[in-house]
Design a protein around this motif. Structure first.
Motif, mmCIF file in Angstrom:
data_model
loop_
_atom_site.group_PDB
_atom_site.id
_atom_site.type_symbol
_atom_site.label_atom_id
_atom_site.label_comp_id
_atom_site.label_asym_id
_atom_site.label_seq_id
_atom_site.Cartn_x
_atom_site.Cartn_y
_atom_site.Cartn_z
ATOM 1 N N HIS A 3 0.757 -1.366 -0.198
ATOM 2 C CA HIS A 3 0.285 -0.053 -0.031
ATOM 3 C C HIS A 3 0.862 1.171 -0.030
ATOM 4 O O HIS A 3 1.880 1.132 0.732
ATOM 5 C CB HIS A 3 -0.972 0.174 1.075
ATOM 6 C CG HIS A 3 -2.014 0.896 1.131
ATOM 7 N ND1 HIS A 3 -1.890 2.097 1.461
ATOM 8 C CD2 HIS A 3 -3.425 0.907 0.809
ATOM 9 C CE1 HIS A 3 -2.956 2.953 1.226
ATOM 10 N NE2 HIS A 3 -3.981 2.006 0.923
ATOM 11 N N TYR A 5 0.694 3.967 1.453
ATOM 12 C CA TYR A 5 0.937 4.409 2.567
ATOM 13 C C TYR A 5 1.764 3.700 3.582
ATOM 14 O O TYR A 5 2.700 4.170 4.277
ATOM 15 C CB TYR A 5 -0.488 4.496 3.698
ATOM 16 C CG TYR A 5 -1.413 5.357 3.133
ATOM 17 C CD1 TYR A 5 -1.112 6.923 2.986
ATOM 18 C CD2 TYR A 5 -2.774 5.087 2.915
ATOM 19 C CE1 TYR A 5 -2.058 7.792 2.637
ATOM 20 C CE2 TYR A 5 -3.875 6.088 2.535
ATOM 21 C CZ TYR A 5 -3.229 7.540 2.361
ATOM 22 O OH TYR A 5 -4.112 8.844 1.816
ATOM 23 N N ALA A 8 5.193 4.997 2.377
ATOM 24 C CA ALA A 8 5.590 6.135 2.654
ATOM 25 C C ALA A 8 5.999 6.017 4.391
ATOM 26 O O ALA A 8 6.970 6.623 4.792
ATOM 27 C CB ALA A 8 4.273 7.033 2.673
ATOM 28 N N GLY A 9 5.281 5.156 5.063
ATOM 29 C CA GLY A 9 5.708 4.884 6.402
ATOM 30 C C GLY A 9 7.033 4.383 6.642
ATOM 31 O O GLY A 9 7.833 4.714 7.213
#
Length: 207
Positions: A3, A5, A8-9
């Motif tokens: 995903h 996100y 990015a995390g």
């Protein structure tokens, strides 16, 4: 597929590790100041190749074996520490004395001592780099999806981020091109790099 996100995390989590001065940055400064900004590419490629090797080993489970075997982990750690210390000593000796003309400076070695090989070995022989893919990556992958594809996706994001970081440093060094041509600056950069490599090697051996 990881995903966005999660990617990015992962990048946020790994950014402090990338921003912490290490062997890759030290080698970049050393080679760029000594031979010009074209030497940045092999350093970046060597570092990125090392990341993919760690990711591949993590997928295969070999890195997990090293991390869970104290003897294997210690062996890899000591080999990496010895390499960094040896590279640091060579880097210090490669800097000519302040009183010597620049034409007496020792050239960078070819072959096994190339910028690519040095960056590759500095990354591959660092068990802490392997630990990223064994301790950090699992927090950002979905257990019900293809594990290998997710790890390689995170490795690609990691590679792009560290490539951007080293490229940014290359541009900073490029702006100081006049200073880079000064023999005294090259000697200072070489000796600073040497100290960083020695410190990294000693720290790796002691921890």
């Amino acid at each position: 597929m990881v995903h966005p996100y999660a990617v990015a995390g992962f990048l946020v989590a790994v950014l402090p590790l990338i921003a912490t001065p290490g062997a890759s940055l030290a080698l970049l400064i050393r080679h760029v100041t000594d031979s010009g900004r074209r030497q940045a590419l092999p350093v970046v490629l060597g570092t990125v190749t090392g990341l993919y090797i760690h990711a591949t080993l993590a997928v295969a489970g070999l890195s997990a074996l090293v991390m869970h075997s104290s003897q294997a982990f210690t062996a890899v750690k000591l080999i990496g520490a010895a390499y960094l210390i040896g590279l640091g000593i060579w880097t210090w000796r490669s800097a000519a004395p302040d009183t010597a003309p620049s034409r007496h400076q020792r050239p960078l070695p070819k072959g096994a001592g190339s910028a690519y090989a040095q960056a590759l070995l500095a990354n591959v022989l660092n068990p802490k780099a392997a630990a990223i893919y064994l301790t950090l990556d699992p927090q950002f992958v979905a257990p019900r999806q293809h594990f290998g594809g997710q790890i390689l996706t995170l490795a690609t994001a990691h590679a792009l981020l560290i490539a951007l970081w080293l490229t940014a440093w290359t541009f900073l060094l490029r702006r100081a091109s006049h200073a880079l041509r000064e023999p005294r600056f090259k000697r200072t950069a070489a000796r600073t790099t040497s100290v960083v490599l020695l410190a990294l090697g000693i720290r790796s051996a002691a921890t």
